[in-house]
Design a protein around this motif. Structure first.
Motif, PDB file in Angstrom:
ATOM      1  N   ARG A  20       0.830  -1.189   0.000  1.00 25.44           N
ATOM      2  CA  ARG A  20       0.000   0.000   0.000  1.00 25.44           C
ATOM      3  C   ARG A  20       0.873   1.251   0.000  1.00 25.44           C
ATOM      4  O   ARG A  20       2.025   1.216   0.399  1.00 25.44           O
ATOM      5  CB  ARG A  20      -0.915   0.010   1.238  1.00 25.44           C
ATOM      6  CG  ARG A  20      -1.936  -1.118   1.261  1.00 25.44           C
ATOM      7  CD  ARG A  20      -2.625  -1.219   2.613  1.00 25.44           C
ATOM      8  NE  ARG A  20      -1.730  -1.746   3.633  1.00 25.44           N
ATOM      9  CZ  ARG A  20      -1.551  -3.044   3.855  1.00 25.44           C
ATOM     10  NH1 ARG A  20      -2.200  -3.929   3.139  1.00 25.44           N
ATOM     11  NH2 ARG A  20      -0.738  -3.449   4.795  1.00 25.44           N
ATOM     12  N   GLY A  21       0.281   2.374  -0.404  1.00 28.43           N
ATOM     13  CA  GLY A  21       0.987   3.645  -0.296  1.00 28.43           C
ATOM     14  C   GLY A  21       1.341   4.262  -1.633  1.00 28.43           C
ATOM     15  O   GLY A  21       1.791   3.573  -2.549  1.00 28.43           O
ATOM     16  N   GLU A  22       1.125   5.573  -1.736  1.00 28.50           N
ATOM     17  CA  GLU A  22       1.426   6.299  -2.967  1.00 28.50           C
ATOM     18  C   GLU A  22       2.294   7.532  -2.710  1.00 28.50           C
ATOM     19  O   GLU A  22       2.409   8.389  -3.565  1.00 28.50           O
ATOM     20  CB  GLU A  22       0.108   6.709  -3.659  1.00 28.50           C
ATOM     21  CG  GLU A  22      -0.743   5.521  -4.085  1.00 28.50           C
ATOM     22  CD  GLU A  22      -2.042   5.952  -4.751  1.00 28.50           C
ATOM     23  OE1 GLU A  22      -2.321   7.175  -4.748  1.00 28.50           O
ATOM     24  OE2 GLU A  22      -2.770   5.094  -5.269  1.00 28.50           O
ATOM     25  N   TRP A  23       2.900   7.646  -1.535  1.00 28.32           N
ATOM     26  CA  TRP A  23       3.769   8.772  -1.239  1.00 28.32           C
ATOM     27  C   TRP A  23       5.190   8.456  -1.731  1.00 28.32           C
ATOM     28  O   TRP A  23       5.539   7.294  -1.957  1.00 28.32           O
ATOM     29  CB  TRP A  23       3.743   9.089   0.256  1.00 28.32           C
ATOM     30  CG  TRP A  23       4.132   7.936   1.143  1.00 28.32           C
ATOM     31  CD1 TRP A  23       5.380   7.654   1.615  1.00 28.32           C
ATOM     32  CD2 TRP A  23       3.271   6.904   1.655  1.00 28.32           C
ATOM     33  NE1 TRP A  23       5.363   6.522   2.386  1.00 28.32           N
ATOM     34  CE2 TRP A  23       4.080   6.039   2.425  1.00 28.32           C
ATOM     35  CE3 TRP A  23       1.906   6.638   1.534  1.00 28.32           C
ATOM     36  CZ2 TRP A  23       3.553   4.927   3.073  1.00 28.32           C
ATOM     37  CZ3 TRP A  23       1.393   5.521   2.178  1.00 28.32           C
ATOM     38  CH2 TRP A  23       2.206   4.695   2.931  1.00 28.32           C
ATOM     39  N   PRO A  24       6.047   9.460  -1.902  1.00 28.10           N
ATOM     40  CA  PRO A  24       7.379   9.265  -2.501  1.00 28.10           C
ATOM     41  C   PRO A  24       8.234   8.200  -1.825  1.00 28.10           C
ATOM     42  O   PRO A  24       8.950   7.459  -2.496  1.00 28.10           O
ATOM     43  CB  PRO A  24       8.025  10.654  -2.374  1.00 28.10           C
ATOM     44  CG  PRO A  24       6.872  11.596  -2.372  1.00 28.10           C
ATOM     45  CD  PRO A  24       5.764  10.887  -1.639  1.00 28.10           C
ATOM     46  N   ASP A  25       8.180   8.099  -0.496  1.00 27.27           N
ATOM     47  CA  ASP A  25       9.015   7.131   0.217  1.00 27.27           C
ATOM     48  C   ASP A  25       8.362   5.763   0.374  1.00 27.27           C
ATOM     49  O   ASP A  25       8.948   4.854   0.973  1.00 27.27           O
ATOM     50  CB  ASP A  25       9.385   7.674   1.606  1.00 27.27           C
ATOM     51  CG  ASP A  25      10.399   8.801   1.529  1.00 27.27           C
ATOM     52  OD1 ASP A  25      11.105   8.890   0.501  1.00 27.27           O
ATOM     53  OD2 ASP A  25      10.481   9.603   2.482  1.00 27.27           O
ATOM     54  N   ALA A  26       7.145   5.605  -0.139  1.00 25.66           N
ATOM     55  CA  ALA A  26       6.482   4.306  -0.094  1.00 25.66           C
ATOM     56  C   ALA A  26       7.233   3.322  -0.987  1.00 25.66           C
ATOM     57  O   ALA A  26       7.871   3.728  -1.965  1.00 25.66           O
ATOM     58  CB  ALA A  26       5.036   4.440  -0.544  1.00 25.66           C
ATOM     59  N   PRO A  27       7.188   2.023  -0.694  1.00 27.92           N
ATOM     60  CA  PRO A  27       7.960   1.051  -1.485  1.00 27.92           C
ATOM     61  C   PRO A  27       7.482   0.887  -2.920  1.00 27.92           C
ATOM     62  O   PRO A  27       8.256   0.513  -3.799  1.00 27.92           O
ATOM     63  CB  PRO A  27       7.801  -0.253  -0.699  1.00 27.92           C
ATOM     64  CG  PRO A  27       6.567  -0.069   0.111  1.00 27.92           C
ATOM     65  CD  PRO A  27       6.507   1.378   0.444  1.00 27.92           C
ATOM     66  N   GLY A  28       6.216   1.186  -3.197  1.00 24.50           N
ATOM     67  CA  GLY A  28       5.706   0.989  -4.545  1.00 24.50           C
ATOM     68  C   GLY A  28       5.581  -0.494  -4.888  1.00 24.50           C
ATOM     69  O   GLY A  28       5.980  -1.362  -4.119  1.00 24.50           O
ATOM     70  N   ARG A  29       5.047  -0.776  -6.079  1.00 23.46           N
ATOM     71  CA  ARG A  29       4.820  -2.159  -6.488  1.00 23.46           C
ATOM     72  C   ARG A  29       5.791  -2.610  -7.578  1.00 23.46           C
ATOM     73  O   ARG A  29       5.525  -3.556  -8.321  1.00 23.46           O
ATOM     74  CB  ARG A  29       3.370  -2.329  -6.960  1.00 23.46           C
ATOM     75  CG  ARG A  29       2.378  -2.064  -5.843  1.00 23.46           C
ATOM     76  CD  ARG A  29       0.941  -2.191  -6.278  1.00 23.46           C
ATOM     77  NE  ARG A  29       0.048  -1.933  -5.147  1.00 23.46           N
ATOM     78  CZ  ARG A  29      -1.272  -1.885  -5.217  1.00 23.46           C
ATOM     79  NH1 ARG A  29      -1.879  -2.087  -6.386  1.00 23.46           N
ATOM     80  NH2 ARG A  29      -1.998  -1.652  -4.141  1.00 23.46           N
TER      81      ARG A  29
END
Length: 308
Positions: free
Chosen positions: A218-227
């Motif tokens: 989960r997460g869409e902020w710059p420091d999020a791990p992404g998919r």
């Protein structure tokens, strides 16, 4: 037996007791009250723990079907109630049905790998009846909680090392290593590719996955791990199958996102995209030869290693 009852009555109602002082009466009242409360507590405890719980009922219902596939009416009912949940983060009926239809056609037992513990976790487990369903999540505490609350769930946690803000840099770096650490066919357990997940349980790399769903992290902020890593890993697992069906269905949820689109084009490939909407992409990947060093046959969005 009759004499014993008579004696008991005489003991309880004997005039001697009635002549005792107030302290004896209080002692007797306390004695009787104690055993009355103990009896009531025992009765409540027994009723509570002998009543079947919801999970017990669900297990019993699942056992009823045995090794047979779930009836169509049961599947449709599950999809209906899952899609009408009040939670705003649940998947729509059309999305659920796409995945469900593939699971139904999957040869039994079906191997289903899911990235992300979501509102649909129990649904996926139920729809893949008699099959093997494994969940991967970035939150170790939530994974442990789900396994404790639902022992039938097989969940593992993973530590992502990527950042959403590094998307294009990571994709470019991966393509430069396409003939080495980031090959499309390999055992990721021994890989040092930045986008490859190499810390999953060993058996995850040994299973020939029939269906893979990317719905986390989960997460869409710059420091999020992404998919980026789940999508790349899904592409490698699908192409590196050693047995079973030569094809693997890979679903990518939240298909409107930049990460999902870019990594889908690069590692799952447009030519493999059989169905898509704003929220769900459906790819079908073929098993590849061990000496393959190209993810896609068509041109990709970023320069390849040979042109850099």
């Amino acid at each position: 037996m009759k004499n014993n009852n008579s004696n008991t009555k005489l003991i309880l109602l004997h005039p001697y007791i009635q002549k005792q002082g107030g302290s004896n009466r209080l002692w007797l009242l306390a004695f009787v009250s104690f055993f009355t409360i103990a009896f009531l507590l025992t009765l409540i405890y027994t009723r509570e723990y002998s009543t079947p719980t919801a999970s017990t009922s669900t297990t019993a219902a699942a056992t009823t079907f045995g090794g047979a596939p779930l009836p169509t009416t049961v599947i449709n009912t599950l999809l209906h109630y899952a899609s009408t949940s009040n939670n705003s983060f649940h998947m729509a009926y059309a999305e659920l049905k796409q995945v469900s239809d593939v699971l139904r056609k999957c040869s039994s037992p079906c191997n289903f790998l899911v990235f992300g513990l979501t509102q649909e976790t129990l649904l996926w487990k139920a729809l893949n009846h008699n099959g093997r369903t494994v969940f991967i999540d970035e939150n170790r505490y939530y994974a442990a909680y789900m396994e404790e609350k639902h022992p039938e769930i097989d969940a593992y946690d993973v530590q992502y090392t990527t950042k959403l803000s590094d998307l294009h840099e990571l994709v470019a770096s991966t393509k430069k290593q396409i003939r080495n650490e980031c090959r499309p066919v390999q055992n990721l357990l021994f890989s040092e590719c930045k986008l490859g997940l190499n810390d999953l349980p060993n058996h995850v790399y040994e299973v020939d996955w029939d269906v893979i769903l990317v719905d986390g992290p989960r997460g869409e902020w710059p420091d999020a791990p992404g998919r980026m890593s789940p999508i790349f890993t899904s592409g490698v697992l699908a192409r590196s199958k050693k047995g079973g069906n030569a094809k693997t269905h890979v679903f990518v949820h939240d298909f409107y996102g930049e990460v999902e689109r870019v990594c889908g084009d690069e590692f799952l490939c447009k030519e493999n995209l059989v169905e898509s909407s704003d929220t769900l992409g459906h790819y079908v990947l073929e098993r590849m030869d061990a000496n393959s060093f190209q993810f896609c046959t068509q041109n990709s969005t970023l320069p390849s290693a040979s042109s850099s």
